[in-house]
Design a protein around this motif. Structure first.
Motif, mmCIF file in Angstrom:
data_model
loop_
_atom_site.group_PDB
_atom_site.id
_atom_site.type_symbol
_atom_site.label_atom_id
_atom_site.label_comp_id
_atom_site.label_asym_id
_atom_site.label_seq_id
_atom_site.Cartn_x
_atom_site.Cartn_y
_atom_site.Cartn_z
ATOM 1 N N ASN A 114 -6.095 -14.174 7.018
ATOM 2 C CA ASN A 114 -6.801 -13.000 6.509
ATOM 3 C C ASN A 114 -8.282 -13.311 6.298
ATOM 4 N N TRP A 115 -9.146 -12.508 6.943
ATOM 5 C CA TRP A 115 -10.591 -12.720 6.871
ATOM 6 C C TRP A 115 -11.254 -11.420 6.430
ATOM 7 N N PHE A 116 -12.202 -11.515 5.505
ATOM 8 C CA PHE A 116 -12.764 -10.331 4.863
ATOM 9 C C PHE A 116 -14.267 -10.210 5.099
ATOM 10 N N VAL A 117 -14.684 -8.966 5.311
ATOM 11 C CA VAL A 117 -16.095 -8.634 5.503
ATOM 12 C C VAL A 117 -16.379 -7.377 4.686
ATOM 13 N N GLU A 126 -14.249 -8.580 -2.547
ATOM 14 C CA GLU A 126 -13.013 -8.085 -3.144
ATOM 15 C C GLU A 126 -11.906 -8.145 -2.100
ATOM 16 N N ARG A 127 -10.821 -8.831 -2.445
ATOM 17 C CA ARG A 127 -9.744 -9.049 -1.471
ATOM 18 C C ARG A 127 -8.725 -7.903 -1.433
ATOM 19 N N GLY A 128 -8.594 -7.192 -2.525
ATOM 20 C CA GLY A 128 -7.558 -6.166 -2.579
ATOM 21 C C GLY A 128 -7.994 -4.835 -1.999
ATOM 22 N N ASN A 129 -7.045 -4.069 -1.557
ATOM 23 C CA ASN A 129 -7.252 -2.711 -1.083
ATOM 24 C C ASN A 129 -8.335 -2.574 -0.022
ATOM 25 N N PRO A 158 -7.040 -1.527 15.335
ATOM 26 C CA PRO A 158 -6.878 -1.028 13.965
ATOM 27 C C PRO A 158 -5.411 -0.956 13.588
ATOM 28 N N LYS A 159 -5.096 -1.409 12.407
ATOM 29 C CA LYS A 159 -3.715 -1.391 11.930
ATOM 30 C C LYS A 159 -3.459 -0.085 11.209
ATOM 31 N N LYS A 160 -2.474 0.638 11.672
ATOM 32 C CA LYS A 160 -2.115 1.899 11.037
ATOM 33 C C LYS A 160 -1.129 1.643 9.919
ATOM 34 N N GLU A 161 -1.465 2.163 8.775
ATOM 35 C CA GLU A 161 -0.587 1.990 7.627
ATOM 36 C C GLU A 161 0.623 2.910 7.759
ATOM 37 N N ALA A 162 1.811 2.337 7.599
ATOM 38 C CA ALA A 162 3.043 3.131 7.665
ATOM 39 C C ALA A 162 3.164 3.997 6.427
ATOM 40 N N LYS A 163 3.387 5.271 6.640
ATOM 41 C CA LYS A 163 3.482 6.199 5.516
ATOM 42 C C LYS A 163 4.946 6.443 5.174
ATOM 43 N N SER A 164 5.281 6.228 3.944
ATOM 44 C CA SER A 164 6.651 6.452 3.492
ATOM 45 C C SER A 164 6.624 7.418 2.314
#
Length: 231
Positions: free
Chosen positions: A92-95, A192-195, A207-213
């Motif tokens: 995991n890499w953050f920008v 900030e690593r979260g969200n 792009p990663k699509k978030e699965a909606k439940s």
């Protein structure tokens, strides 16, 4: 027409973050331009390897910008095994992408310039020494100066001096804005690593699509409905 500035930063992250930042810049420009936004890269600080950047500053112009850029503001996550360190366990890499204020518009008048006729120097024989065709232009409000001796025509040199002074003032204004942005974020050693607002995966940067439940939402609605029916 709205105008704003976005700043992409790795916050002193490792080489993998620099690579992610380079990919993010390309994805950002492609997305925004595809939505009719005019995007110009004002500054790009290269990273340690080809295709990597430490930071970039982008100027955007268009209508109704805020709803468009909100989906990019914050932390961007790239999920990918390190292409530089095969045995490294981290994936995991953050920008970060942040919005900053536009600098005050540079207002200057040609009447502010002070021109001085100066004898040209260098090769050219007696003509150079005798004719004061060179022009020195001074901008007293900032103290900036340009010197032009490109032409034997004093009028032409004056015109060139005016154009070069304008370009010089604009460059200084842009650099001042970039310096302010970099100084603002220089103290942010950790993002900030979260969200994350967006997530990309793989070297192809998909792009990663978030699965909606909606399971929890449906369960909650059923419970509320059951309570109402019992009343």
């Amino acid at each position: 027409m709205e105008t704003t500035i976005l700043h992409i930063t790795t916050a002193k992250g490792p080489l993998e973050c620099q690579l992610a930042a380079g990919k993010i810049l390309g994805a950002l420009l492609s997305d925004l331009r595809g939505k009719g936004v005019q995007a110009e890269t004002l500054e790009r600080t290269p990273g340690s390897e080809n295709g990597t950047i430490l930071s970039a500053t982008v100027q955007l112009s268009g209508k109704n910008l805020q709803p468009i850029i909100q989906t990019w503001l914050g932390t961007i996550l790239w999920i990918q095994k390190s292409p530089y360190r095969p045995n490294h366990g981290r994936k995991n890499w953050f920008v970060g992408i942040y919005e900053t204020k536009m600098p005050d518009k540079l207002i200057w008048k040609e009447d502010d310039l002070v021109y001085q006729s100066v004898r040209s120097s260098g090769a050219g024989g007696q003509h150079v020494n005798k004719v004061s065709s060179a022009i020195r232009a001074i901008h007293p409000p900032t103290g900036m100066m340009v010197f032009v001796q490109d032409s034997r025509s004093q009028l032409q040199n004056k015109k060139l001096a005016r154009e070069r002074m304008r370009e010089k003032l604009e460059k200084v204004q842009i650099q001042k804005m970039i310096d302010n942005v970099n100084e603002q974020w220089s103290q942010h050693h950790e993002l900030e690593r979260g969200n994350p607002v967006r997530t990309f995966t793989g070297m192809d940067f998909k792009p990663k699509k978030e699965a909606k439940s909606f399971k929890k939402e449906r369960s909650k609605l059923k419970q509320e409905l059951y309570k109402e029916l019992k009343l």
